[in-house]
Design a protein around this motif. Structure first.
Motif, PDB file in Angstrom:
ATOM      1  N   HIS A 122       0.824  -1.212   0.000  1.00  0.00           N
ATOM      2  CA  HIS A 122       0.000   0.000   0.000  1.00  0.00           C
ATOM      3  C   HIS A 122       0.860   1.266   0.000  1.00  0.00           C
ATOM      4  O   HIS A 122       1.837   1.347   0.724  1.00  0.00           O
ATOM      5  N   VAL A 123       0.497   2.236  -0.798  1.00  0.00           N
ATOM      6  CA  VAL A 123       1.202   3.527  -0.754  1.00  0.00           C
ATOM      7  C   VAL A 123       0.224   4.626  -0.345  1.00  0.00           C
ATOM      8  O   VAL A 123      -0.956   4.587  -0.689  1.00  0.00           O
ATOM      9  N   ASN A 124       0.738   5.568   0.426  1.00  0.00           N
ATOM     10  CA  ASN A 124      -0.078   6.712   0.826  1.00  0.00           C
ATOM     11  C   ASN A 124      -0.026   7.752  -0.277  1.00  0.00           C
ATOM     12  O   ASN A 124       1.057   8.098  -0.759  1.00  0.00           O
ATOM     13  N   THR A 125      -1.189   8.259  -0.664  1.00  0.00           N
ATOM     14  CA  THR A 125      -1.237   9.208  -1.781  1.00  0.00           C
ATOM     15  C   THR A 125      -1.923  10.495  -1.360  1.00  0.00           C
ATOM     16  O   THR A 125      -2.392  10.633  -0.235  1.00  0.00           O
ATOM     17  N   LEU A 126      -1.994  11.416  -2.309  1.00  0.00           N
ATOM     18  CA  LEU A 126      -2.703  12.680  -2.097  1.00  0.00           C
ATOM     19  C   LEU A 126      -4.170  12.454  -1.779  1.00  0.00           C
ATOM     20  O   LEU A 126      -4.802  13.293  -1.160  1.00  0.00           O
ATOM     21  N   ASP A 127      -4.729  11.328  -2.241  1.00  0.00           N
ATOM     22  CA  ASP A 127      -6.160  11.097  -2.067  1.00  0.00           C
ATOM     23  C   ASP A 127      -6.419   9.748  -1.406  1.00  0.00           C
ATOM     24  O   ASP A 127      -6.589   8.741  -2.088  1.00  0.00           O
ATOM     25  N   PRO A 128      -6.479   9.731  -0.077  1.00  0.00           N
ATOM     26  CA  PRO A 128      -6.716   8.466   0.629  1.00  0.00           C
ATOM     27  C   PRO A 128      -8.112   7.884   0.380  1.00  0.00           C
ATOM     28  O   PRO A 128      -8.388   6.780   0.830  1.00  0.00           O
ATOM     29  N   ALA A 129      -8.980   8.609  -0.319  1.00  0.00           N
ATOM     30  CA  ALA A 129     -10.267   8.015  -0.700  1.00  0.00           C
ATOM     31  C   ALA A 129     -10.127   7.150  -1.948  1.00  0.00           C
ATOM     32  O   ALA A 129     -11.097   6.552  -2.408  1.00  0.00           O
ATOM     33  N   THR A 130      -8.911   7.114  -2.515  1.00  0.00           N
ATOM     34  CA  THR A 130      -8.640   6.184  -3.609  1.00  0.00           C
ATOM     35  C   THR A 130      -7.589   5.194  -3.121  1.00  0.00           C
ATOM     36  O   THR A 130      -6.961   5.401  -2.088  1.00  0.00           O
ATOM     37  N   ASN A 131      -7.436   4.104  -3.877  1.00  0.00           N
ATOM     38  CA  ASN A 131      -6.516   3.049  -3.452  1.00  0.00           C
ATOM     39  C   ASN A 131      -5.365   2.895  -4.445  1.00  0.00           C
ATOM     40  O   ASN A 131      -5.583   2.815  -5.658  1.00  0.00           O
ATOM     41  N   HIS A 132      -4.146   2.885  -3.899  1.00  0.00           N
ATOM     42  CA  HIS A 132      -2.966   2.698  -4.758  1.00  0.00           C
ATOM     43  C   HIS A 132      -1.949   1.812  -4.050  1.00  0.00           C
ATOM     44  O   HIS A 132      -1.822   1.856  -2.823  1.00  0.00           O
ATOM     45  N   ALA A 133      -1.211   1.033  -4.834  1.00  0.00           N
ATOM     46  CA  ALA A 133      -0.178   0.167  -4.250  1.00  0.00           C
ATOM     47  C   ALA A 133       0.953  -0.045  -5.245  1.00  0.00           C
ATOM     48  O   ALA A 133       0.742   0.014  -6.462  1.00  0.00           O
ATOM     49  N   ASP A 134       2.150  -0.266  -4.702  1.00  0.00           N
ATOM     50  CA  ASP A 134       3.245  -0.775  -5.535  1.00  0.00           C
ATOM     51  C   ASP A 134       3.039  -2.282  -5.635  1.00  0.00           C
ATOM     52  O   ASP A 134       2.660  -2.938  -4.661  1.00  0.00           O
ATOM     53  N   VAL A 135       3.317  -2.830  -6.813  1.00  0.00           N
ATOM     54  CA  VAL A 135       3.043  -4.249  -7.046  1.00  0.00           C
ATOM     55  C   VAL A 135       4.342  -4.957  -7.443  1.00  0.00           C
ATOM     56  O   VAL A 135       5.084  -4.443  -8.292  1.00  0.00           O
ATOM     57  N   THR A 136       4.597  -6.082  -6.802  1.00  0.00           N
ATOM     58  CA  THR A 136       5.755  -6.897  -7.185  1.00  0.00           C
ATOM     59  C   THR A 136       5.272  -8.226  -7.743  1.00  0.00           C
ATOM     60  O   THR A 136       4.404  -8.872  -7.150  1.00  0.00           O
ATOM     61  N   PHE A 137       5.796  -8.584  -8.916  1.00  0.00           N
ATOM     62  CA  PHE A 137       5.479  -9.878  -9.532  1.00  0.00           C
ATOM     63  C   PHE A 137       6.695 -10.777  -9.377  1.00  0.00           C
ATOM     64  O   PHE A 137       7.802 -10.411  -9.751  1.00  0.00           O
ATOM     65  N   ASP A 138       6.439 -11.960  -8.812  1.00  0.00           N
ATOM     66  CA  ASP A 138       7.546 -12.901  -8.610  1.00  0.00           C
ATOM     67  C   ASP A 138       7.155 -14.254  -9.169  1.00  0.00           C
ATOM     68  O   ASP A 138       6.761 -15.156  -8.448  1.00  0.00           O
ATOM     69  N   GLY A 139       7.174 -14.332 -10.496  1.00  0.00           N
ATOM     70  CA  GLY A 139       6.850 -15.597 -11.155  1.00  0.00           C
ATOM     71  C   GLY A 139       5.374 -15.923 -11.186  1.00  0.00           C
ATOM     72  O   GLY A 139       4.986 -17.091 -11.288  1.00  0.00           O
ATOM     73  N   ALA A 140       4.506 -14.891 -11.097  1.00  0.00           N
ATOM     74  CA  ALA A 140       3.059 -15.136 -11.179  1.00  0.00           C
ATOM     75  C   ALA A 140       2.683 -15.542 -12.603  1.00  0.00           C
ATOM     76  O   ALA A 140       3.344 -15.159 -13.570  1.00  0.00           O
ATOM     77  N   ALA A 141       1.587 -16.303 -12.715  1.00  0.00           N
ATOM     78  CA  ALA A 141       1.112 -16.742 -14.031  1.00  0.00           C
ATOM     79  C   ALA A 141       0.609 -15.525 -14.819  1.00  0.00           C
ATOM     80  O   ALA A 141      -0.128 -14.702 -14.289  1.00  0.00           O
ATOM     81  N   ALA A 142       1.048 -15.428 -16.073  1.00  0.00           N
ATOM     82  CA  ALA A 142       0.650 -14.303 -16.922  1.00  0.00           C
ATOM     83  C   ALA A 142       0.243 -14.819 -18.298  1.00  0.00           C
ATOM     84  O   ALA A 142       0.994 -15.568 -18.924  1.00  0.00           O
ATOM     85  N   GLU A 143      -0.952 -14.445 -18.730  1.00  0.00           N
ATOM     86  CA  GLU A 143      -1.413 -14.844 -20.075  1.00  0.00           C
ATOM     87  C   GLU A 143      -1.267 -13.666 -21.012  1.00  0.00           C
ATOM     88  O   GLU A 143      -1.651 -12.547 -20.658  1.00  0.00           O
ATOM     89  N   LEU A 144      -0.779 -13.944 -22.201  1.00  0.00           N
ATOM     90  CA  LEU A 144      -0.673 -12.878 -23.200  1.00  0.00           C
ATOM     91  C   LEU A 144      -2.069 -12.325 -23.509  1.00  0.00           C
ATOM     92  O   LEU A 144      -3.027 -13.085 -23.661  1.00  0.00           O
ATOM     93  N   LEU A 145      -2.172 -11.002 -23.583  1.00  0.00           N
ATOM     94  CA  LEU A 145      -3.433 -10.355 -23.967  1.00  0.00           C
ATOM     95  C   LEU A 145      -3.165  -9.582 -25.260  1.00  0.00           C
ATOM     96  O   LEU A 145      -2.398  -8.631 -25.265  1.00  0.00           O
TER      97      LEU A 145
END
Lengths: 406, 370
Positions: free
Chosen positions: B189-212
C-alpha cells in the motif's frame, strides 16, 4: 448523438444549395461594382426570390423559416462564392427585430421589406463617450417641440454611420428621474439636418466606427418606438439581438495557421513544433477552439429540435477574442524580430495575418460587450449571482456621481 | 444536427444522480478518506447491482450491451460524487482491455465477473517517476511467468486481475498480459494525495501471466486503450469540476463580507464565470470525445486528447478556486472542498498527465485534416 440533418433539414439544404448554385452572381454580372454595390445586388436577388431574411414572416419578404434553416442557409452560402453582405447585419439583425416588436403596421410595411432587400442600410446609435458598458448613463438629450423632438448630443462607436440611410437611437428625455426611466427610443433619417459624422481611426489603422454629432436634429414623434421613458426596455430587445449576432467571435489567427507557422520556423535549432512548450500552448488553444466549435454544435442541436439554445452560447466572444489575441502574439514571438513586420505584400505565407490580428483583437474584446461585461453576464444571468450594489439606483439621473471622463 | 444525449440517456443521468445522492453523499467519501477501508465496498456492490459495471459489456458475457454514451453519463455522475470506488481501473481500463484484445476464453472467464462487479481489474504499466515508455520497461515475462514491479498502481490491492505491460523481445518491445491476482503477486500500500482512492506498488515474482493481444504489439494496444479511457476519465473529471462550481456558487451566495454576499463581488463573479467557461468548453469537447469513442471514429485520438486536456484543466482550476472561494473554511479538514482538490490531481495523472496529453494532441492533429 450524431451530426446528421433530419429529413426536413436535408430537403431544405438541397433546395437552398440548388438555388445558391444557380443564382450566385457571376463576375460578369458584378463587373465594375464596388463592395457596397455588390452587396446590394446580391441581397436584392436573394430578397426577390424569397431567400433573404428567411425567418421573417412572408409579408415582410421572409418565408417563416426556422432558426436551424437560417443556419443551414448560411452554411450553404459560405460554400459558394458570393458578395459579403455584412453591411446589412445591424439593420436586419438588430433594427428589424426591434421594429417588429414596437413599430406600427404602416412603418413595418414601409421599412421591413427594404431592410430585407438591402435597399436601406441602418446603423445603431447607442454608445456615448459617457456611456459604454454602462449604456444607460447616456446623455444625448431629446426635448419635445410640438410633434417633433429636438436632439442634441453625441454618439460614438457607430459602425457604418457614414453609409447608413436610417438609424436606431436611444436618448434621454427626462434627466430628473432615475437613469433607466428617463430614456426614449427613436428611429431617424441619417440624412437629417444637424447630423455630423466623423470617422474614428483605430489602432489597427482602419476606421470601422464613427462619432455622430447631433445639433438640433428634428425627429418626428411618430418615429418613437415604445412609450416615452420606455427606451431602456426597447434597447434590451435590440441588445439581445446584438449578442445573438456577434456571438460567434474569434476570427484571425487560428490553430491551423499558428501550427503551420510553428512547423516552418526554428526554435533552438529545430522546427518550433518539436518544442514541448510550443506544443503545450498550441494544444491549449486547440482545446479552446474545438470546445467552441462543439459548443456551437450543441447550440445547433437545440435549434434543430426547436428549443431555445442554452446560455453556453454566451462564451463564444469571450473565449474566441482572447484566444485569437494570444495566438497572434505567440506567432509573432515565434517569428522573433521578423514578427514585427506588418506588410501584406512582403509576407507571402500569411499576408500579415498575425500582425493584423494582433492590432484588431483589442477592439473585439471591447465591442458588443467587453470581456468584463461578458463575464458579468455569465455570472449574473447564467449562474444567477447577485448584481453589485450600485450608486445610481433610485436617484435622479442628474444626481448620479460622474467622474472626470464624463 | 443531433449532438445531444437521447431522452433515455438523460433519464439514466437522473437515475444515476439520484442513486449517488442517496448512496454516495460526502459522508461516504469522508468515511473512506479517514478510515481503514480501501474503497467503499458497499457502494461498489450497489453500483454493480445497478448494472453500471456491465454497461458496455455485450449481453453474451453478462453485460447490458449499451453504448459508450450511457457509460459517459455514469462516469460524469461518479465524478460529481467523488465516488471512492475502482470504477476507472476496472471499467475504463481492464474491461476495455479484455473487450479490445481478449481471446474468447479470456472474455468468457473475466467479462461476466467484471460485469457483475465480482472481479475488480487494475491496469499496471508505469514503473516509477516520469513518463512510462516501452523502452524503459523492466518487467519481463518468461515461460508464462511474470517478474518485476509496477509503481503506484490504482486499485491493485483490491483487484482480482491485473492488465500488465511487460517487456517483449520483438515488435514494439512490449506486450500486455492478463495476470490473475494470486501466488507471486504482492501489493504494498502507498499513501497518496487522495486516501479516498486506493494505490499500491506491485511486485510480480513468477506469477502466471497470459498474453493479452498480439505478442510484441503491446505498446500500440496500450496507447489505443489509453485514448479510449481518456474520454471516460474526461467525463469523470468534468463531473468533479461541475461539483466544484456548484459548491463555490452555493457558498459565495450564502457567505457575507462587508455587508453583502461575496458572490456580488466581481472578483468572485469573474472567478466563477471562468469556471463556467472552462467547464462548458470541457463539456463540449467531452461530447465530441464520447461521439468519437462510440463510433470508433478516425478522430478518436485527437478527440480523446482534446477532451482529456480540457477536463484536466477545468477540474484543476475548479477544485483549487473552490477552496479559494470558501476562504479559510475551504482549507479545513471539516469541509468537503479537499475531496475534489485531491481527486482532481489523482485523476489528472491516472493515465498520463496534462503535458503528456498536450503532446499527444499535437501528434494526433498531424494525422487529421483540421
Amino acid at each position: 448523438m450524431d451530426f446528421e440533418d433530419t429529413a426536413e433539414e436535408t430537403a431544405f439544404r438541397e433546395e437552398a444549395r440548388a438555388w445558391l448554385e444557380a443564382n450566385a452572381p457571376t463576375e460578369d454580372e458584378l463587373a465594375g461594382m464596388d463592395g457596397m454595390a455588390r452587396a446590394k445586388f446580391w441581397q436584392k436577388r436573394k430578397a426577390d426570390a424569397g431567400w433573404a431574411c428567411i425567418r421573417w414572416p412572408e409579408e415582410y419578404g421572409g418565408r417563416g423559416a426556422t432558426a436551424i434553416e437560417q443556419v443551414i442557409l448560411g452554411q450553404e452560402e459560405s460554400k459558394v462564392d458570393t458578395p459579403d453582405t455584412g453591411v446589412f447585419g445591424i439593420g436586419q439583425g438588430m433594427a428589424a427585430p426591434t421594429l417588429m416588436a414596437y413599430a406600427n403596421d404602416e412603418d413595418l410595411k414601409r421599412f421591413i421589406p427594404r431592410l430585407a432587400s438591402g435597399e436601406d442600410i441602418w446603423c445603431q446609435l447607442f454608445s456615448e463617450p459617457a456611456g459604454g458598458s454602462d449604456l444607460a448613463a447616456l446623455r444625448t438629450k431629446a426635448e419635445r417641440d410640438g410633434d417633433d423632438w429636438i436632439i442634441n448630443g453625441q454618439k460614438i462607436w457607430t459602425s457604418g454611420a457614414h453609409y447608413s440611410d436610417w438609424g436606431i437611437l436611444v436618448v434621454r428625455t427626462d434627466p430628473n428621474v432615475p437613469k433607466h426611466k428617463g430614456l426614449t427610443y427613436f428611429f431617424l433619417d441619417m440624412k437629417s439636418p444637424g447630423i455630423e459624422i466623423k470617422p474614428i481611426k483605430q489602432i489597427s489603422g482602419d476606421a470601422n466606427f464613427n462619432e455622430v454629432y447631433f445639433t438640433d436634429v428634428r425627429v418626428p414623434d411618430s418615429q418613437r418606438l415604445g412609450e416615452i421613458g420606455q427606451g431602456w426596455q426597447v434597447s434590451l430587445t435590440t441588445l439581445m439581438n446584438e449578442r445573438a449576432s456577434i456571438g460567434g467571435g474569434g476570427s484571425g489567427a487560428r490553430f491551423k495557421t499558428v501550427k503551420q507557422l510553428a512547423e516552418t520556423v526554428e526554435l533552438n535549432g529545430r522546427p518550433a513544433i518539436e518544442d514541448a512548450g510550443v506544443r503545450a500552448k498550441l494544444a491549449d488553444w486547440y482545446v479552446q477552439e474545438a470546445g467552441l466549435k462543439h459548443t456551437i454544435s450543441r447550440t445547433l442541436s437545440a435549434l434543430s429540435r426547436g428549443a431555445t439554445p442554452g446560455p453556453e452560447n454566451s462564451i463564444g466572444k469571450l473565449v474566441g477574442a482572447k484566444k485569437s489575441q494570444d495566438m497572434a502574439s505567440f506567432a509573432i514571438d515565434l517569428l522573433q524580430q521578423q514578427g514585427i513586420v506588418r506588410d501584406r505584400e512582403q509576407d507571402e505565407a500569411f499576408e500579415a495575418l498575425f500582425q493584423d490580428t494582433y492590432m484588431s483583437v483589442p477592439g473585439f474584446r471591447i465591442a458588443g460587450g467587453t470581456d468584463e461585461i461578458m463575464a458579468n453576464i455569465i455570472a449574473e444571468r447564467v449562474l444567477g449571482l447577485p448584481q453589485e450594489p450600485r450608486m445610481d439606483k433610485g436617484i435622479p439621473f442628474t444626481e448620479v456621481p460622474t467622474g472626470s471622463g464624463a | 444536427m443531433n449532438f445531444e444525449f437521447s431522452d433515455e440517456q438523460n433519464l439514466l443521468r437522473d437515475q444515476a444522480r439520484g442513486y449517488l445522492t442517496d448512496n454516495c453523499p460526502p459522508a461516504v467519501v469522508r468515511r473512506v478518506l479517514e478510515g481503514d477501508e480501501l474503497y467503499a465496498e458497499d457502494l461498489w456492490k450497489g453500483i454493480a447491482e445497478m448494472g453500471w459495471t456491465a454497461t458496455v459489456i455485450p449481453e453474451e458475457y453478462g453485460g447490458l450491451g449499451l453504448s459508450y454514451l450511457e457509460l459517459v453519463v455514469i462516469a460524469e455522475e461518479l465524478g460529481r460524487a467523488c465516488a471512492p470506488v475502482p470504477f476507472g481501473s476496472s471499467v475504463y481500463l481492464a474491461t476495455e482491455a479484455i473487450l479490445a484484445a481478449g481471446s474468447d476464453a479470456q472474455k468468457e472467464e473475466w467479462l461476466p465477473k467484471l460485469a457483475a462487479g465480482e472481479a475488480i481489474g487494475a491496469f499496471a504499466y508505469s514503473e516509477g517517476g516520469g513518463q512510462a515508455s516501452a523502452a524503459s520497461l523492466s518487467t519481463t515475462v518468461s515461460g508464462g511467468k511474470i517478474s518485476g514491479s509496477k509503481a503506484v498502481v490504482a486499485d491493485a490491492e483490491i483487484s482480482q486481475l491485473m492488465i500488465v505491460a511487460a517487456k517483449a523481445d520483438s515488435g514494439d518491445g512490449c506486450s500486455l498480459y492478463l495476470v490473475p491476482v494470486g501466488d507471486g503477486v504482492s501489493c504494498n500500500h502507498v499513501n497518496t494525495l487522495d486516501p479516498a482512492t486506493n494505490h499500491a506498488d506491485v511486485t510480480f515474482d513468477g506469477a502466471a501471466a497470459e498474453l493479452l493481444g498480439a505478442e510484441g504489439q503491446g505498446w500500440g494496444l496500450l496507447e489505443k486503450l489509453l485514448d479510449r479511457a481518456a474520454v471516460l476519465y474526461a467525463w469523470e473529471q468534468l463531473g468533479g469540476a461541475e461539483s466544484c462550481l456548484e459548491m463555490a456558487k452555493e457558498y459565495a451566495m450564502g457567505r457575507y463580507a462587508f455587508g453583502r454576499p461575496i458572490a456580488s463581488y466581481q472578483a468572485i463573479k469573474h472567478k466563477l464565470a471562468d469556471m463556467y467557461v472552462k467547464n462548458t468548453l470541457a463539456r463540449s469537447n467531452a461530447y465530441y470525445g464520447a461521439w468519437a469513442l462510440n463510433t470508433d471514429s478516425d478522430d478518436l485520438a485527437l478527440a480523446a486528447a482534446t477532451a482529456r486536456v480540457g477536463s484536466t484543466q477545468a477540474y484543476y482550476y475548479a477544485s483549487k478556486e473552490n477552496i479559494q472561494t470558501h476562504g479559510g473554511m475551504g482549507y479545513t479538514w471539516e469541509f468537503d472542498c479537499q475531496f475534489y482538490y485531491r481527486r482532481s490531481k489523482v485523476l489528472a495523472v491516472a493515465i498520463g498527465s496534462e503535458s503528456v496529453w498536450q503532446d499527444k494532441l499535437i501528434t494526433a492533429s498531424d494525422q487529421v485534416a483540421a
